[in-house]
Design a protein around this motif. Sequence first.
Motif, PDB file in Angstrom:
ATOM      1  N   PRO A 219       0.815  -1.230   0.000  1.00 48.63           N
ATOM      2  CA  PRO A 219       0.000   0.000   0.000  1.00 48.63           C
ATOM      3  C   PRO A 219       0.842   1.271   0.000  1.00 48.63           C
ATOM      4  N   GLU A 220       2.095   1.187   0.412  1.00 47.37           N
ATOM      5  CA  GLU A 220       2.991   2.351   0.349  1.00 47.37           C
ATOM      6  C   GLU A 220       4.387   1.846  -0.002  1.00 47.37           C
ATOM      7  N   PRO A 221       5.247   2.716  -0.591  1.00 54.95           N
ATOM      8  CA  PRO A 221       6.580   2.249  -0.981  1.00 54.95           C
ATOM      9  C   PRO A 221       7.390   1.796   0.228  1.00 54.95           C
ATOM     10  N   LEU A 222       8.189   0.762   0.039  1.00 54.87           N
ATOM     11  CA  LEU A 222       8.995   0.199   1.120  1.00 54.87           C
ATOM     12  C   LEU A 222      10.359   0.878   1.180  1.00 54.87           C
ATOM     13  N   ASP A 223      10.953   0.903   2.374  1.00 54.51           N
ATOM     14  CA  ASP A 223      12.332   1.377   2.512  1.00 54.51           C
ATOM     15  C   ASP A 223      13.313   0.280   2.084  1.00 54.51           C
ATOM     16  N   ALA A 224      12.943  -0.958   2.332  1.00 50.50           N
ATOM     17  CA  ALA A 224      13.807  -2.077   1.953  1.00 50.50           C
ATOM     18  C   ALA A 224      12.968  -3.333   1.851  1.00 50.50           C
ATOM     19  N   ALA A 225      13.475  -4.291   1.088  1.00 50.90           N
ATOM     20  CA  ALA A 225      12.804  -5.586   0.981  1.00 50.90           C
ATOM     21  C   ALA A 225      13.852  -6.684   1.117  1.00 50.90           C
ATOM     22  N   ILE A 226      13.469  -7.766   1.773  1.00 44.37           N
ATOM     23  CA  ILE A 226      14.355  -8.923   1.921  1.00 44.37           C
ATOM     24  C   ILE A 226      13.660 -10.110   1.256  1.00 44.37           C
ATOM     25  N   ILE A 227      14.382 -10.784   0.374  1.00 42.56           N
ATOM     26  CA  ILE A 227      13.796 -11.918  -0.350  1.00 42.56           C
ATOM     27  C   ILE A 227      14.339 -13.213   0.236  1.00 42.56           C
ATOM     28  N   PHE A 228      13.465 -14.009   0.862  1.00 45.03           N
ATOM     29  CA  PHE A 228      13.856 -15.314   1.391  1.00 45.03           C
ATOM     30  C   PHE A 228      13.499 -16.446   0.426  1.00 45.03           C
ATOM     31  N   ALA A 229      12.510 -16.200  -0.424  1.00 46.31           N
ATOM     32  CA  ALA A 229      12.094 -17.243  -1.362  1.00 46.31           C
ATOM     33  C   ALA A 229      13.186 -17.440  -2.408  1.00 46.31           C
ATOM     34  N   THR A 230      13.181 -18.602  -3.058  1.00 48.41           N
ATOM     35  CA  THR A 230      14.252 -18.934  -4.009  1.00 48.41           C
ATOM     36  C   THR A 230      13.871 -18.546  -5.440  1.00 48.41           C
ATOM     37  N   VAL A 231      12.897 -17.660  -5.560  1.00 48.94           N
ATOM     38  CA  VAL A 231      12.290 -17.343  -6.853  1.00 48.94           C
ATOM     39  C   VAL A 231      12.871 -16.054  -7.427  1.00 48.94           C
ATOM     40  N   GLY A 232      13.669 -16.174  -8.496  1.00 48.06           N
ATOM     41  CA  GLY A 232      14.322 -15.014  -9.088  1.00 48.06           C
ATOM     42  C   GLY A 232      13.351 -13.958  -9.599  1.00 48.06           C
ATOM     43  N   ARG A 243      11.170   2.293  -2.462  1.00 44.88           N
ATOM     44  CA  ARG A 243      11.253   3.720  -2.824  1.00 44.88           C
ATOM     45  C   ARG A 243      12.626   4.033  -3.425  1.00 44.88           C
ATOM     46  N   LYS A 244      12.786   5.306  -3.879  1.00 42.67           N
ATOM     47  CA  LYS A 244      14.088   5.781  -4.343  1.00 42.67           C
ATOM     48  C   LYS A 244      15.118   5.554  -3.233  1.00 42.67           C
ATOM     49  N   GLY A 245      16.291   5.063  -3.604  1.00 41.55           N
ATOM     50  CA  GLY A 245      17.332   4.835  -2.598  1.00 41.55           C
ATOM     51  C   GLY A 245      17.106   3.593  -1.754  1.00 41.55           C
ATOM     52  N   TYR A 263      15.972  -1.048 -16.677  1.00 44.80           N
ATOM     53  CA  TYR A 263      16.906  -0.341 -15.790  1.00 44.80           C
ATOM     54  C   TYR A 263      16.173   0.622 -14.859  1.00 44.80           C
ATOM     55  N   ALA A 264      15.024   1.115 -15.293  1.00 46.17           N
ATOM     56  CA  ALA A 264      14.258   2.070 -14.473  1.00 46.17           C
ATOM     57  C   ALA A 264      13.955   1.507 -13.079  1.00 46.17           C
ATOM     58  N   LEU A 265      13.883   0.166 -12.952  1.00 46.45           N
ATOM     59  CA  LEU A 265      13.590  -0.419 -11.636  1.00 46.45           C
ATOM     60  C   LEU A 265      14.759  -0.254 -10.664  1.00 46.45           C
ATOM     61  N   LEU A 266      15.976  -0.166 -11.201  1.00 46.42           N
ATOM     62  CA  LEU A 266      17.164  -0.030 -10.351  1.00 46.42           C
ATOM     63  C   LEU A 266      17.576   1.435 -10.206  1.00 46.42           C
ATOM     64  N   TRP A 267      17.218   2.228 -11.187  1.00 43.47           N
ATOM     65  CA  TRP A 267      17.550   3.657 -11.244  1.00 43.47           C
ATOM     66  C   TRP A 267      17.120   4.356  -9.962  1.00 43.47           C
ATOM     67  N   GLU A 268      17.629   5.538  -9.715  1.00 48.82           N
ATOM     68  CA  GLU A 268      17.342   6.339  -8.524  1.00 48.82           C
ATOM     69  C   GLU A 268      17.954   5.704  -7.269  1.00 48.82           C
ATOM     70  N   GLU A 269      19.137   5.158  -7.475  1.00 47.48           N
ATOM     71  CA  GLU A 269      19.968   4.670  -6.366  1.00 47.48           C
ATOM     72  C   GLU A 269      19.326   3.557  -5.548  1.00 47.48           C
ATOM     73  N   ARG A 270      18.469   2.800  -6.189  1.00 50.01           N
ATOM     74  CA  ARG A 270      18.056   1.569  -5.520  1.00 50.01           C
ATOM     75  C   ARG A 270      19.240   0.620  -5.524  1.00 50.01           C
ATOM     76  N   GLN A 271      19.338  -0.218  -4.495  1.00 51.86           N
ATOM     77  CA  GLN A 271      20.466  -1.141  -4.371  1.00 51.86           C
ATOM     78  C   GLN A 271      19.961  -2.571  -4.309  1.00 51.86           C
ATOM     79  N   LEU A 272      20.701  -3.434  -4.967  1.00 51.05           N
ATOM     80  CA  LEU A 272      20.378  -4.867  -4.952  1.00 51.05           C
ATOM     81  C   LEU A 272      21.607  -5.588  -4.422  1.00 51.05           C
ATOM     82  N   LEU A 273      21.450  -6.357  -3.344  1.00 52.69           N
ATOM     83  CA  LEU A 273      22.608  -7.049  -2.774  1.00 52.69           C
ATOM     84  C   LEU A 273      22.202  -8.414  -2.221  1.00 52.69           C
ATOM     85  N   SER A 274      23.213  -9.202  -1.909  1.00 53.95           N
ATOM     86  CA  SER A 274      22.940 -10.525  -1.347  1.00 53.95           C
ATOM     87  C   SER A 274      23.621 -10.644   0.005  1.00 53.95           C
ATOM     88  N   VAL A 275      23.116 -11.589   0.791  1.00 61.33           N
ATOM     89  CA  VAL A 275      23.703 -11.889   2.097  1.00 61.33           C
ATOM     90  C   VAL A 275      24.225 -13.314   2.057  1.00 61.33           C
TER      91      VAL A 275
END
Length: 327
Positions: A219-232, A243-245, A263-275
């Motif tokens: 319902p509102e943009p998230l500050d961060a998301a964590i993906i536990f599922a194995t689904v790319g 949200r942006k950033g 690329y628009a999905l990553l643009w605006e300093e969104r970050q994608l990382l792994s643990v």
Amino acid sequence: MWAMVLNNLRTPLEWTELPDRQPTSGQIRVNVTACGVCRTDLHVVDGELPDPRAPIIPGHEIVGRIDAIGAGVKGLTIGERVGIPWLGHTCGICPYCSVNRENLCDHPVFTGYTRDGGFATATIADARFAFPLGEAGRDVSLAPLLCAGLIGWRSLTMAGSGRKIGLYGFGAAAHILTQVARHQGRSVFAFTRPGDVATQSFARTLGATWAGGSEEMPPEPLDAAIIFATVGDLVPLALKAVRKGGRVVCAGIHMNDIPSFPYALLWEERQLLSVANLTRQDGIDFLRQTPKMDIVTHTTTYPLKNANQALADLRAGLFDGAAVLVP
Ligand SMILES: [Zn+2]
Ligand SMILES: [Zn+2]
């Protein structure tokens, strides 16, 4: 000792009697009282991780009591309750170990993957990688904290300090992490398999602000998301939801291919990382705080002999929370 042994990849574990093992220098032997079943155990059994080994005893969410101590072990006593996690040993000298990033060690040993783990009545561990657990809490309740809890904790740290956290895949890790995030005053948005209303309502009972299917937008943009599922496929969806950033953290050890996305999905300093994995400091930090967080782990217990059933039920998503084997 008795154990559920993986003798061949993609075949069921076999109930096997093995000679008792003795701890060598720096090791402890632990009588296992509970061992959690993690999605990574499925990857081990399915041969989805690099350089799979067999025979191997899976299991890396081990709770038990020390019953033998090798030479040179300091600070642990016979009868003490300890937890043994995924990170079983690191080299201590590689470029990653040297800068306190032992989770990325070049020469690691992983419990239940490259060293025998806890689907057994007893196991051997490097004493320096065992966590004293004290006497508060039941063995079965503590077991899921040792991987689901710990990896969740590291993922939440990597997600940053944002208040609105999305969790994709609501299994053992997310059900613990929801409680941790709520304790920290954050809001949790839970994403499940589309149409899985039972898990969505389970998430709400644990304090999630919102729960829905993974293809829905929150319902509102998230500050961060964590993906536990194995689904790319969840990666572009999660990038769209932050949200942006914002950050998207992939917390699993294995994921199927991520589809291409604009690329628009990553643009605006969104970050994608792994643990990857954990450090001992993660364990110390997390387990020091868990008694204050009043975490309730929802567990389904199976006799150790029924490990194959527990793995099958995990694969099918037949229970909420975590499965735990009891010898
Ligand atoms: Zn190293
Ligand atoms: Zn695990």
